[in-house]
Structure formats: C-alpha cells, structure tokens
Design a protein around this motif. Structure first.
Motif, PDB file in Angstrom:
ATOM      1  N   ALA A  92       0.812  -1.071  -0.051  1.00  0.00           N
ATOM      2  CA  ALA A  92       0.063   0.113   0.055  1.00  0.00           C
ATOM      3  C   ALA A  92       0.764   1.209   0.193  1.00  0.00           C
ATOM      4  CB  ALA A  92      -1.094   0.053   1.371  1.00  0.00           C
ATOM      5  N   GLU A  93       0.530   2.444  -0.768  1.00  0.00           N
ATOM      6  CA  GLU A  93       1.122   3.755  -0.666  1.00  0.00           C
ATOM      7  C   GLU A  93       1.039   4.167   0.560  1.00  0.00           C
ATOM      8  OE1 GLU A  93       2.803   3.976  -4.619  1.00  0.00           O
ATOM      9  OE2 GLU A  93       2.946   5.493  -2.872  1.00  0.00           O
ATOM     10  N   PRO A  94       2.081   4.711   1.021  1.00  0.00           N
ATOM     11  CA  PRO A  94       2.217   5.374   2.372  1.00  0.00           C
ATOM     12  C   PRO A  94       1.215   6.569   2.305  1.00  0.00           C
ATOM     13  CG  PRO A  94       4.197   6.158   1.012  1.00  0.00           C
ATOM     14  CD  PRO A  94       3.560   4.966   0.362  1.00  0.00           C
ATOM     15  N   ALA A  95       0.708   7.046   3.366  1.00  0.00           N
ATOM     16  CA  ALA A  95      -0.344   8.184   3.523  1.00  0.00           C
ATOM     17  C   ALA A  95       0.451   9.380   3.112  1.00  0.00           C
ATOM     18  CB  ALA A  95      -0.831   8.112   4.795  1.00  0.00           C
ATOM     19  N   VAL A  96      -0.610  10.283   2.189  1.00  0.00           N
ATOM     20  CA  VAL A  96       0.158  11.499   1.813  1.00  0.00           C
ATOM     21  C   VAL A  96       0.309  12.378   2.986  1.00  0.00           C
ATOM     22  CG1 VAL A  96      -0.215  13.480   0.290  1.00  0.00           C
ATOM     23  CG2 VAL A  96      -1.043  11.091  -0.211  1.00  0.00           C
ATOM     24  N   ASP A  97       1.575  13.053   3.293  1.00  0.00           N
ATOM     25  CA  ASP A  97       1.505  13.792   4.190  1.00  0.00           C
ATOM     26  C   ASP A  97       0.853  14.954   4.138  1.00  0.00           C
ATOM     27  OD1 ASP A  97       4.699  16.175   5.164  1.00  0.00           O
ATOM     28  OD2 ASP A  97       2.661  15.548   6.194  1.00  0.00           O
ATOM     29  N   VAL A  98       0.005  15.624   5.001  1.00  0.00           N
ATOM     30  CA  VAL A  98      -0.917  16.607   5.354  1.00  0.00           C
ATOM     31  C   VAL A  98      -0.246  17.819   4.412  1.00  0.00           C
ATOM     32  CG1 VAL A  98      -2.198  18.052   6.738  1.00  0.00           C
ATOM     33  CG2 VAL A  98      -2.015  15.751   7.211  1.00  0.00           C
ATOM     34  N   ALA A  99       0.970  18.132   4.721  1.00  0.00           N
ATOM     35  CA  ALA A  99       1.661  19.417   4.264  1.00  0.00           C
ATOM     36  C   ALA A  99       1.587  19.190   2.659  1.00  0.00           C
ATOM     37  CB  ALA A  99       2.895  19.616   4.857  1.00  0.00           C
ATOM     38  N   ASP A 157       2.137  12.483 -11.578  1.00  0.00           N
ATOM     39  CA  ASP A 157       2.664  11.871 -10.174  1.00  0.00           C
ATOM     40  C   ASP A 157       1.675  11.227  -9.460  1.00  0.00           C
ATOM     41  OD1 ASP A 157       5.097  11.729  -8.004  1.00  0.00           O
ATOM     42  OD2 ASP A 157       3.463  12.878  -7.026  1.00  0.00           O
ATOM     43  N   ALA A 158       0.371  11.861  -9.565  1.00  0.00           N
ATOM     44  CA  ALA A 158      -0.604  11.099  -8.684  1.00  0.00           C
ATOM     45  C   ALA A 158      -1.009   9.915  -9.486  1.00  0.00           C
ATOM     46  CB  ALA A 158      -1.773  12.235  -8.750  1.00  0.00           C
ATOM     47  N   LEU A 159      -1.055   9.641 -10.878  1.00  0.00           N
ATOM     48  CA  LEU A 159      -1.499   8.823 -11.590  1.00  0.00           C
ATOM     49  C   LEU A 159      -0.323   7.624 -11.006  1.00  0.00           C
ATOM     50  CD1 LEU A 159      -2.424   9.705 -15.165  1.00  0.00           C
ATOM     51  CD2 LEU A 159      -3.612   8.344 -13.400  1.00  0.00           C
ATOM     52  N   ARG A 160       1.014   7.988 -11.059  1.00  0.00           N
ATOM     53  CA  ARG A 160       2.036   7.017 -10.723  1.00  0.00           C
ATOM     54  C   ARG A 160       1.783   6.167  -9.355  1.00  0.00           C
ATOM     55  NH1 ARG A 160       5.232  11.012 -13.016  1.00  0.00           N
ATOM     56  NH2 ARG A 160       6.058  10.534 -14.935  1.00  0.00           N
ATOM     57  N   ARG A 198      -3.381   7.519  -7.235  1.00  0.00           N
ATOM     58  CA  ARG A 198      -4.429   8.260  -6.598  1.00  0.00           C
ATOM     59  C   ARG A 198      -5.011   8.871  -7.884  1.00  0.00           C
ATOM     60  NH1 ARG A 198       0.261  10.778  -4.086  1.00  0.00           N
ATOM     61  NH2 ARG A 198      -0.136  12.807  -5.000  1.00  0.00           N
ATOM     62  N   ILE A 199      -6.176   8.179  -7.962  1.00  0.00           N
ATOM     63  CA  ILE A 199      -6.844   8.441  -9.353  1.00  0.00           C
ATOM     64  C   ILE A 199      -8.119   9.414  -8.948  1.00  0.00           C
ATOM     65  CG2 ILE A 199      -8.616   7.528 -11.130  1.00  0.00           C
ATOM     66  CD1 ILE A 199      -6.843   4.838 -11.104  1.00  0.00           C
ATOM     67  N   SER A 219      -8.930  10.321  -5.343  1.00  0.00           N
ATOM     68  CA  SER A 219      -8.946  10.575  -4.128  1.00  0.00           C
ATOM     69  C   SER A 219      -7.415  10.573  -3.613  1.00  0.00           C
ATOM     70  CB  SER A 219      -9.755   9.749  -3.103  1.00  0.00           C
ATOM     71  OG  SER A 219      -9.218   8.408  -3.179  1.00  0.00           O
ATOM     72  N   PRO A 220      -7.057  11.452  -2.505  1.00  0.00           N
ATOM     73  CA  PRO A 220      -7.920  12.299  -1.863  1.00  0.00           C
ATOM     74  C   PRO A 220      -8.321  13.490  -2.539  1.00  0.00           C
ATOM     75  CG  PRO A 220      -5.468  12.432  -1.276  1.00  0.00           C
ATOM     76  CD  PRO A 220      -5.616  11.652  -2.231  1.00  0.00           C
ATOM     77  N   ALA A 221      -9.282  14.229  -1.952  1.00  0.00           N
ATOM     78  CA  ALA A 221      -9.999  15.275  -2.754  1.00  0.00           C
ATOM     79  C   ALA A 221      -8.985  16.409  -2.761  1.00  0.00           C
ATOM     80  CB  ALA A 221     -11.289  15.841  -1.932  1.00  0.00           C
ATOM     81  N   GLY A 222      -8.702  16.877  -3.900  1.00  0.00           N
ATOM     82  CA  GLY A 222      -7.729  18.045  -4.194  1.00  0.00           C
ATOM     83  C   GLY A 222      -6.277  17.625  -4.398  1.00  0.00           C
ATOM     84  N   ASP A 223      -5.922  16.585  -4.195  1.00  0.00           N
ATOM     85  CA  ASP A 223      -4.676  15.951  -4.491  1.00  0.00           C
ATOM     86  C   ASP A 223      -4.687  14.457  -5.200  1.00  0.00           C
ATOM     87  OD1 ASP A 223      -1.875  15.638  -4.256  1.00  0.00           O
ATOM     88  OD2 ASP A 223      -1.679  14.974  -2.323  1.00  0.00           O
ATOM     89  N   CYS A 224      -5.554  14.494  -6.330  1.00  0.00           N
ATOM     90  CA  CYS A 224      -5.538  13.227  -6.996  1.00  0.00           C
ATOM     91  C   CYS A 224      -5.410  13.566  -8.565  1.00  0.00           C
ATOM     92  CB  CYS A 224      -7.053  12.483  -6.812  1.00  0.00           C
ATOM     93  SG  CYS A 224      -8.567  13.351  -7.249  1.00  0.00           S
ATOM     94  N   ALA A 225      -5.412  12.669  -9.296  1.00  0.00           N
ATOM     95  CA  ALA A 225      -5.092  12.933 -10.679  1.00  0.00           C
ATOM     96  C   ALA A 225      -6.122  13.589 -11.341  1.00  0.00           C
ATOM     97  CB  ALA A 225      -4.843  11.626 -11.451  1.00  0.00           C
ATOM     98  N   VAL A 226      -7.375  13.125 -10.992  1.00  0.00           N
ATOM     99  CA  VAL A 226      -8.659  13.930 -11.526  1.00  0.00           C
ATOM    100  C   VAL A 226      -8.899  15.320 -11.357  1.00  0.00           C
ATOM    101  CG1 VAL A 226     -11.365  14.008 -11.780  1.00  0.00           C
ATOM    102  CG2 VAL A 226     -10.145  11.616 -11.742  1.00  0.00           C
ATOM    103  N   ASP A 227      -8.489  15.676 -10.019  1.00  0.00           N
ATOM    104  CA  ASP A 227      -8.523  17.082  -9.678  1.00  0.00           C
ATOM    105  C   ASP A 227      -7.568  17.754 -10.441  1.00  0.00           C
ATOM    106  OD1 ASP A 227      -9.661  16.620  -6.289  1.00  0.00           O
ATOM    107  OD2 ASP A 227     -10.724  17.359  -8.097  1.00  0.00           O
ATOM    108  N   TYR A 228      -6.311  17.254 -10.749  1.00  0.00           N
ATOM    109  CA  TYR A 228      -5.472  17.992 -11.294  1.00  0.00           C
ATOM    110  C   TYR A 228      -5.702  18.107 -12.856  1.00  0.00           C
ATOM    111  CZ  TYR A 228      -2.360  17.745  -7.189  1.00  0.00           C
ATOM    112  OH  TYR A 228      -1.824  17.675  -5.949  1.00  0.00           O
ATOM    113  N   TYR A 229      -6.161  17.011 -13.656  1.00  0.00           N
ATOM    114  CA  TYR A 229      -6.185  17.245 -14.996  1.00  0.00           C
ATOM    115  C   TYR A 229      -7.565  18.101 -15.253  1.00  0.00           C
ATOM    116  CZ  TYR A 229      -3.310  13.430 -16.460  1.00  0.00           C
ATOM    117  OH  TYR A 229      -1.962  12.593 -16.733  1.00  0.00           O
ATOM    118  N   LEU A 230      -8.520  18.085 -14.164  1.00  0.00           N
ATOM    119  CA  LEU A 230      -9.699  19.073 -14.618  1.00  0.00           C
ATOM    120  C   LEU A 230      -9.142  20.702 -14.194  1.00  0.00           C
ATOM    121  CD1 LEU A 230     -12.668  17.101 -12.433  1.00  0.00           C
ATOM    122  CD2 LEU A 230     -12.360  17.595 -14.642  1.00  0.00           C
ATOM    123  N   ALA A 231      -8.425  20.766 -13.258  1.00  0.00           N
ATOM    124  CA  ALA A 231      -7.754  22.278 -13.097  1.00  0.00           C
ATOM    125  C   ALA A 231      -6.833  22.547 -14.447  1.00  0.00           C
ATOM    126  CB  ALA A 231      -6.896  22.277 -11.902  1.00  0.00           C
TER     127      ALA A 231
END
Length: 310
Positions: free
Chosen positions: A26-33, A55-58, A61-62, A64-76
């Motif tokens: 499992a991927e380690p939890a993303v640092d809150v910072a 990087d999120a795709l690799r 993180r397709i 989720s989490p909200a704001g730090d996932c591939a879909v959010d970045y591609y939409l932005a």
C-alpha cells in the motif's frame, strides 16, 4: 509528444489498477503538508498541474484524496488550458473509475463521499449517461437517512409521566379534517395487523385504500408477497399550501428478502410535485420474504380533505 506521453502513462496506470492491489504494498499516507486543497490548485501553472497529475497517476491516486488526485489536477489543467494535449483523453480513460467509486460509496451508504464523486463525475462529463440514475439513488438515500434521523430524535425524547399522558390518537376516520390525506391504490395484498414498530410518529395522517391485487405477470407463479411495513409518504408542504392534488405511479421490484429495489417513476400528475415523496416512501416499504423476486407497480394518490379544497 506530450499527448502521447500522457496517454501512455494513463494506460499503464489503469492496467496496474486493473490487476488489483493485492500484489503491491500500500502507498504510504500522503503528508498533510503535501495535500493540495482547491485554493492551491488555482495557484499552479499548467506545467505544474500536468506534473502533479502524472505523479498522482503513478501513485494510483486516481480520484482521492480530494484536491490531491489525478482527476482534480487534470480538471484544473483543462479549465486553465482547454486545448491542453492529452487531457481530454486522460479524463475519458479515468471516468469509469470515478463511476465505479461512486457506485461503491452509494452501496456502503457513504453519502458525503458519494456526493463528492458525483460532483467530480459531472465536471468530467456533464452528459454522462449514469449521472441521472446515480443522482436519483443518492436523493432517495438522503431522504431515507433524514427520515431515520428524525425517528431517532423522536425516540430520544424523555418519557411523559403517566399522569399527563395525552389521549390515544384517534382512528384515521376521526382525524382532524384540515390535515391532508394520501389515498393509496396498489396491486398488492392488504397488510396484516401493524407490528409494534409501525407506531412511529408521522407528521401527516394517512388514509390507505388498497385496491384488490392485480393478476401477477405470467412469470410469477405464486401470490403477491404480503405488505408488512407500509411507509406512507409525506404530503409536500408546498403542494398542501397551494392546494395541489395529484398522483404518482411507481414500478419496483420486491427482492427475495422482502426489501424494495429499482423503484422508478411511471407516471406523475402533475409533474415535479409528488415524485420525491413517493420515491422516499417506496425505499422504506417491506414485504414478506418469499425467496423470489417480484416486479409490480403501485399508485399513490395525494388528496386533500374536502374542507381544505379551494
């Protein structure tokens, strides 16, 4: 060249996701910072957004989490650069994964996550064929949760001392004429004597007039299951205030365990007034468990008492 690299990366990551997560740690939890809420997305340029999406795709993180996932970045990135190469293809490839995640969230009754994923899916494709169905399912689940919460509030009220208990509720025929009643006509057998849990408080009195059962479809060999819990719909306040009457015909399936599923509208008159109340009530109907599926229909007629009609 950028488009080819993006498409290849998306295809590679989705192929890994399809193989399952059992063979990898499992991927380690993303640092809150390092998590990026929406305001930070607005501060990134196109190159940063693309780099973070890849990087999120690799990291798989397709969505989720909200704001730090591939879909959010591609939409932005699509909002920042509508003609950016490879972005539309990447979002098209990722859309089925967002759809599956939304269906899973609805199945486990995680309404907040379901709402977030449906909003994400609508941003990816406002005309996605599954959106109306998923939104209807979410609306019914939210209505059922609201009713359950209201019942819990009633149950937690302190008991009234016996010396000041109010008189027992009058029978339906003796209730105050100024309150609306809902006449129900259905192709189901009359319910037996109401069980103890049927005494839950209802804000609106209901008169149920059950029509004789309609002959079952040819594929149903046995009699209709008995209705055990007949949850009555609320009369919408706006319709009551405007003295609007009408009816809603529903089609639904009685599952082997007696629960109701696949409730859908067949006819509503007038349109857009009573449908939500009827669907919310159907979600709480319970029938006798017969070990078989039965498709049937039911018509709910909303009528005001004569004294309340204009």
């Amino acid at each position: 060249m950028r488009r080819t690299g993006t498409v290849a990366l998306v295809a590679c990551v989705l192929a890994l996701a399809a193989c399952g997560s059992g063979s990898r740690e499992a991927e380690p939890a993303v640092d809150v910072a390092q998590a990026l809420p929406e305001p930070v997305l607005d501060a990134l340029d196109g190159n940063d957004l693309r780099a973070r999406a890849e990087d999120a795709l690799r990291r798989q993180r397709i969505h989720s989490p909200a704001g730090d996932c591939a879909v959010d970045y591609y939409l932005a990135l699509r909002e920042r650069e509508p003609a950016a190469e490879g972005v539309a293809t990447a979002l098209g490839e990722l859309q089925p994964y967002v759809l599956i995640a939304a269906e899973q969230a609805l199945a486990r009754e995680d309404l907040d996550e379901s709402q977030r994923l449906l909003a994400l899916l609508a941003r990816m494709d406002a005309n996605a064929p599954a959106l109306p169905r998923l939104r209807d399912t979410l609306r019914i689940a939210q209505a059922a949760a609201d009713r359950a919460e209201g019942a819990r509030v009633v149950e937690t009220k302190p008991a009234v001392a016996p010396s000041i208990l109010p008189p027992p509720a009058p029978r339906v025929a003796e209730r105050a004429p100024e309150k609306p009643a809902i006449a129900v006509q259905a192709n189901i057998a009359p319910p037996p004597a109401p069980p103890t849990q049927a005494n839950e408080a209802a804000p609106t009195p209901v008169v149920a007039q059950i029509a004789p059962p309609i002959a079952p479809a040819p594929e149903v060999a046995n009699a209709m299951p008995r209705l055990l819990v007949d949850a009555q719909p609320r009369y919408p306040a706006k319709a009551q205030n405007r003295r609007i009457e009408g009816s809603v015909q529903l089609a639904f399936t009685i599952q082997p365990d007696g629960s109701v599923s696949d409730a859908r509208l067949l006819l509503a008159q007038p349109s857009g007034v009573f449908e939500e109340a009827a669907l919310a009530a159907a979600a709480r109907w319970r029938f006798e468990a017969t070990g078989r599926r039965v498709a049937t229909t039911r018509t709910l007629t909303f009528r005001l008492p004569p004294e309340s009609r204009g």
